[in-house]
Design an enzyme around this catalytic site. Structure first.
Site, PDB file in Angstrom:
ATOM      1  N   ASP A  56       0.972 -38.015  22.089  1.00 36.73           N
ATOM      2  CA  ASP A  56      -0.904 -38.713  21.848  1.00 36.73           C
ATOM      3  C   ASP A  56      -2.000 -37.081  21.552  1.00 36.73           C
ATOM      4  O   ASP A  56      -1.817 -36.329  22.274  1.00 36.73           O
ATOM      5  CB  ASP A  56      -1.156 -39.559  22.245  1.00 36.73           C
ATOM      6  CG  ASP A  56      -0.635 -40.604  21.912  1.00 36.73           C
ATOM      7  OD1 ASP A  56       0.844 -40.670  21.261  1.00 36.73           O
ATOM      8  OD2 ASP A  56      -0.528 -41.996  22.756  1.00 36.73           O
ATOM      9  N   HIS A 202       0.527 -36.170  25.997  1.00 36.87           N
ATOM     10  CA  HIS A 202      -0.426 -35.378  25.141  1.00 36.87           C
ATOM     11  C   HIS A 202      -0.357 -34.318  24.506  1.00 36.87           C
ATOM     12  O   HIS A 202      -0.972 -33.105  26.103  1.00 36.87           O
ATOM     13  CB  HIS A 202      -1.561 -35.871  26.032  1.00 36.87           C
ATOM     14  CG  HIS A 202      -1.625 -37.546  26.219  1.00 36.87           C
ATOM     15  ND1 HIS A 202      -0.846 -37.775  27.317  1.00 36.87           N
ATOM     16  CD2 HIS A 202      -2.085 -38.501  25.557  1.00 36.87           C
ATOM     17  CE1 HIS A 202      -1.264 -39.662  27.360  1.00 36.87           C
ATOM     18  NE2 HIS A 202      -2.135 -39.748  26.015  1.00 36.87           N
TER      19      HIS A 202
END
Length: 255
Positions: A56, A202
């Protein structure tokens, strides 16, 4: 006798609460125990012999290239949930991600708190993000993961109108924290890592503790080794068995 003004006043008071409840109740899917039972596909459960690796908050010119190099070294492709505004800022990086075989998905236009109903804005933001990915990389994204994993009613609706399928995660590394290190990230992922899992990590610290992505990057070879030792292949959501791969869907390469 009915006191009409009092009834109207009560309805006026109750209406905002009802709207707020209808907006936020779907966000209970954030809880793993809820979605794993009621909506396994939203939990990211796919093929039993496959792990979907997802990231993400990118693209980020400072950190994403490091992930691309490491994933290439490991022989792994992943799904990247992108912020539309960042796609517009880093088009060459996005084209590189697509050219190297990674799947591009939508995270948001920009990271916004989810709590207030924003039906028009949520739809517009997702449509802008879809357009940014399509126009930059020449492929139409299919997957959507909302910021914070909070899938409110207006985000559900906006995703559907934008042609996106929501998916959250099975296992995460809590790699956004300032105290995250490779050991803690791997240990946290391992708590729910089973065949068919979708892993959330991430590739940017845009919404995380500064430089937290470095712990994630250092975790990757250990995570991939662990998965392969268990007999699981690692790849993008397109290969996870939740839906037809993106390459088989109409719209790839469309203007």
């Amino acid at each position: 006798m009915v006191n009409r003004p009092r009834v109207l006043a009560a309805l006026a008071t109750a209406a905002p609460a009802a709207v707020a409840a209808a907006h936020i109740i779907p966000a209970a899917s954030w809880l793993p125990a809820v979605r794993s039972v009621l909506r396994p596909a939203l939990d990211g459960r796919g093929r039993a012999d496959h792990i979907a690796l997802t990231f993400d908050d990118g693209p980020d010119a400072r950190s994403t290239p490091h992930f691309l190099r490491e994933l290439d070294r490991l022989g792994v492709r992943a799904t990247f949930f992108l912020e539309g505004a960042a796609v517009r800022r880093h088009p060459a990086l996005v084209r590189r991600m697509a050219a190297e075989g990674h799947e591009l998905a939508v995270h948001c236009w920009e990271h916004q708190p989810p709590w207030l109903p924003r039906p028009v804005a949520d739809r517009a933001d997702l449509e802008r993000a879809v357009a940014a990915v399509r126009e930059t990389a020449g492929m139409t994204p299919y997957w959507y993961r909302p910021p914070y994993g909070v899938l409110t009613a207006t985000r559900w609706w906006g995703a559907r109108r934008a042609g996106l399928r929501p998916v959250l995660w099975t296992a995460w590394g809590r790699d956004w924290r300032a105290d995250a290190d490779p050991d803690s990230v791997l240990a946290k992922v391992s708590e729910r890592l089973t065949g068919g899992a979708t892993v959330l990590l991430h590739d940017s610290d845009r919404n995380s503790a500064p430089s937290s992505w470095r712990a994630t990057l250092a975790t990757l070879p250990h995570l991939i080794t662990l998965c392969r030792y268990a007999g699981w292949t690692v790849g993008p959501l397109a290969d996870h068995g939740l839906a037809p791969p993106l390459r088989e869907r109409p719209g790839r390469g469309s203007p």
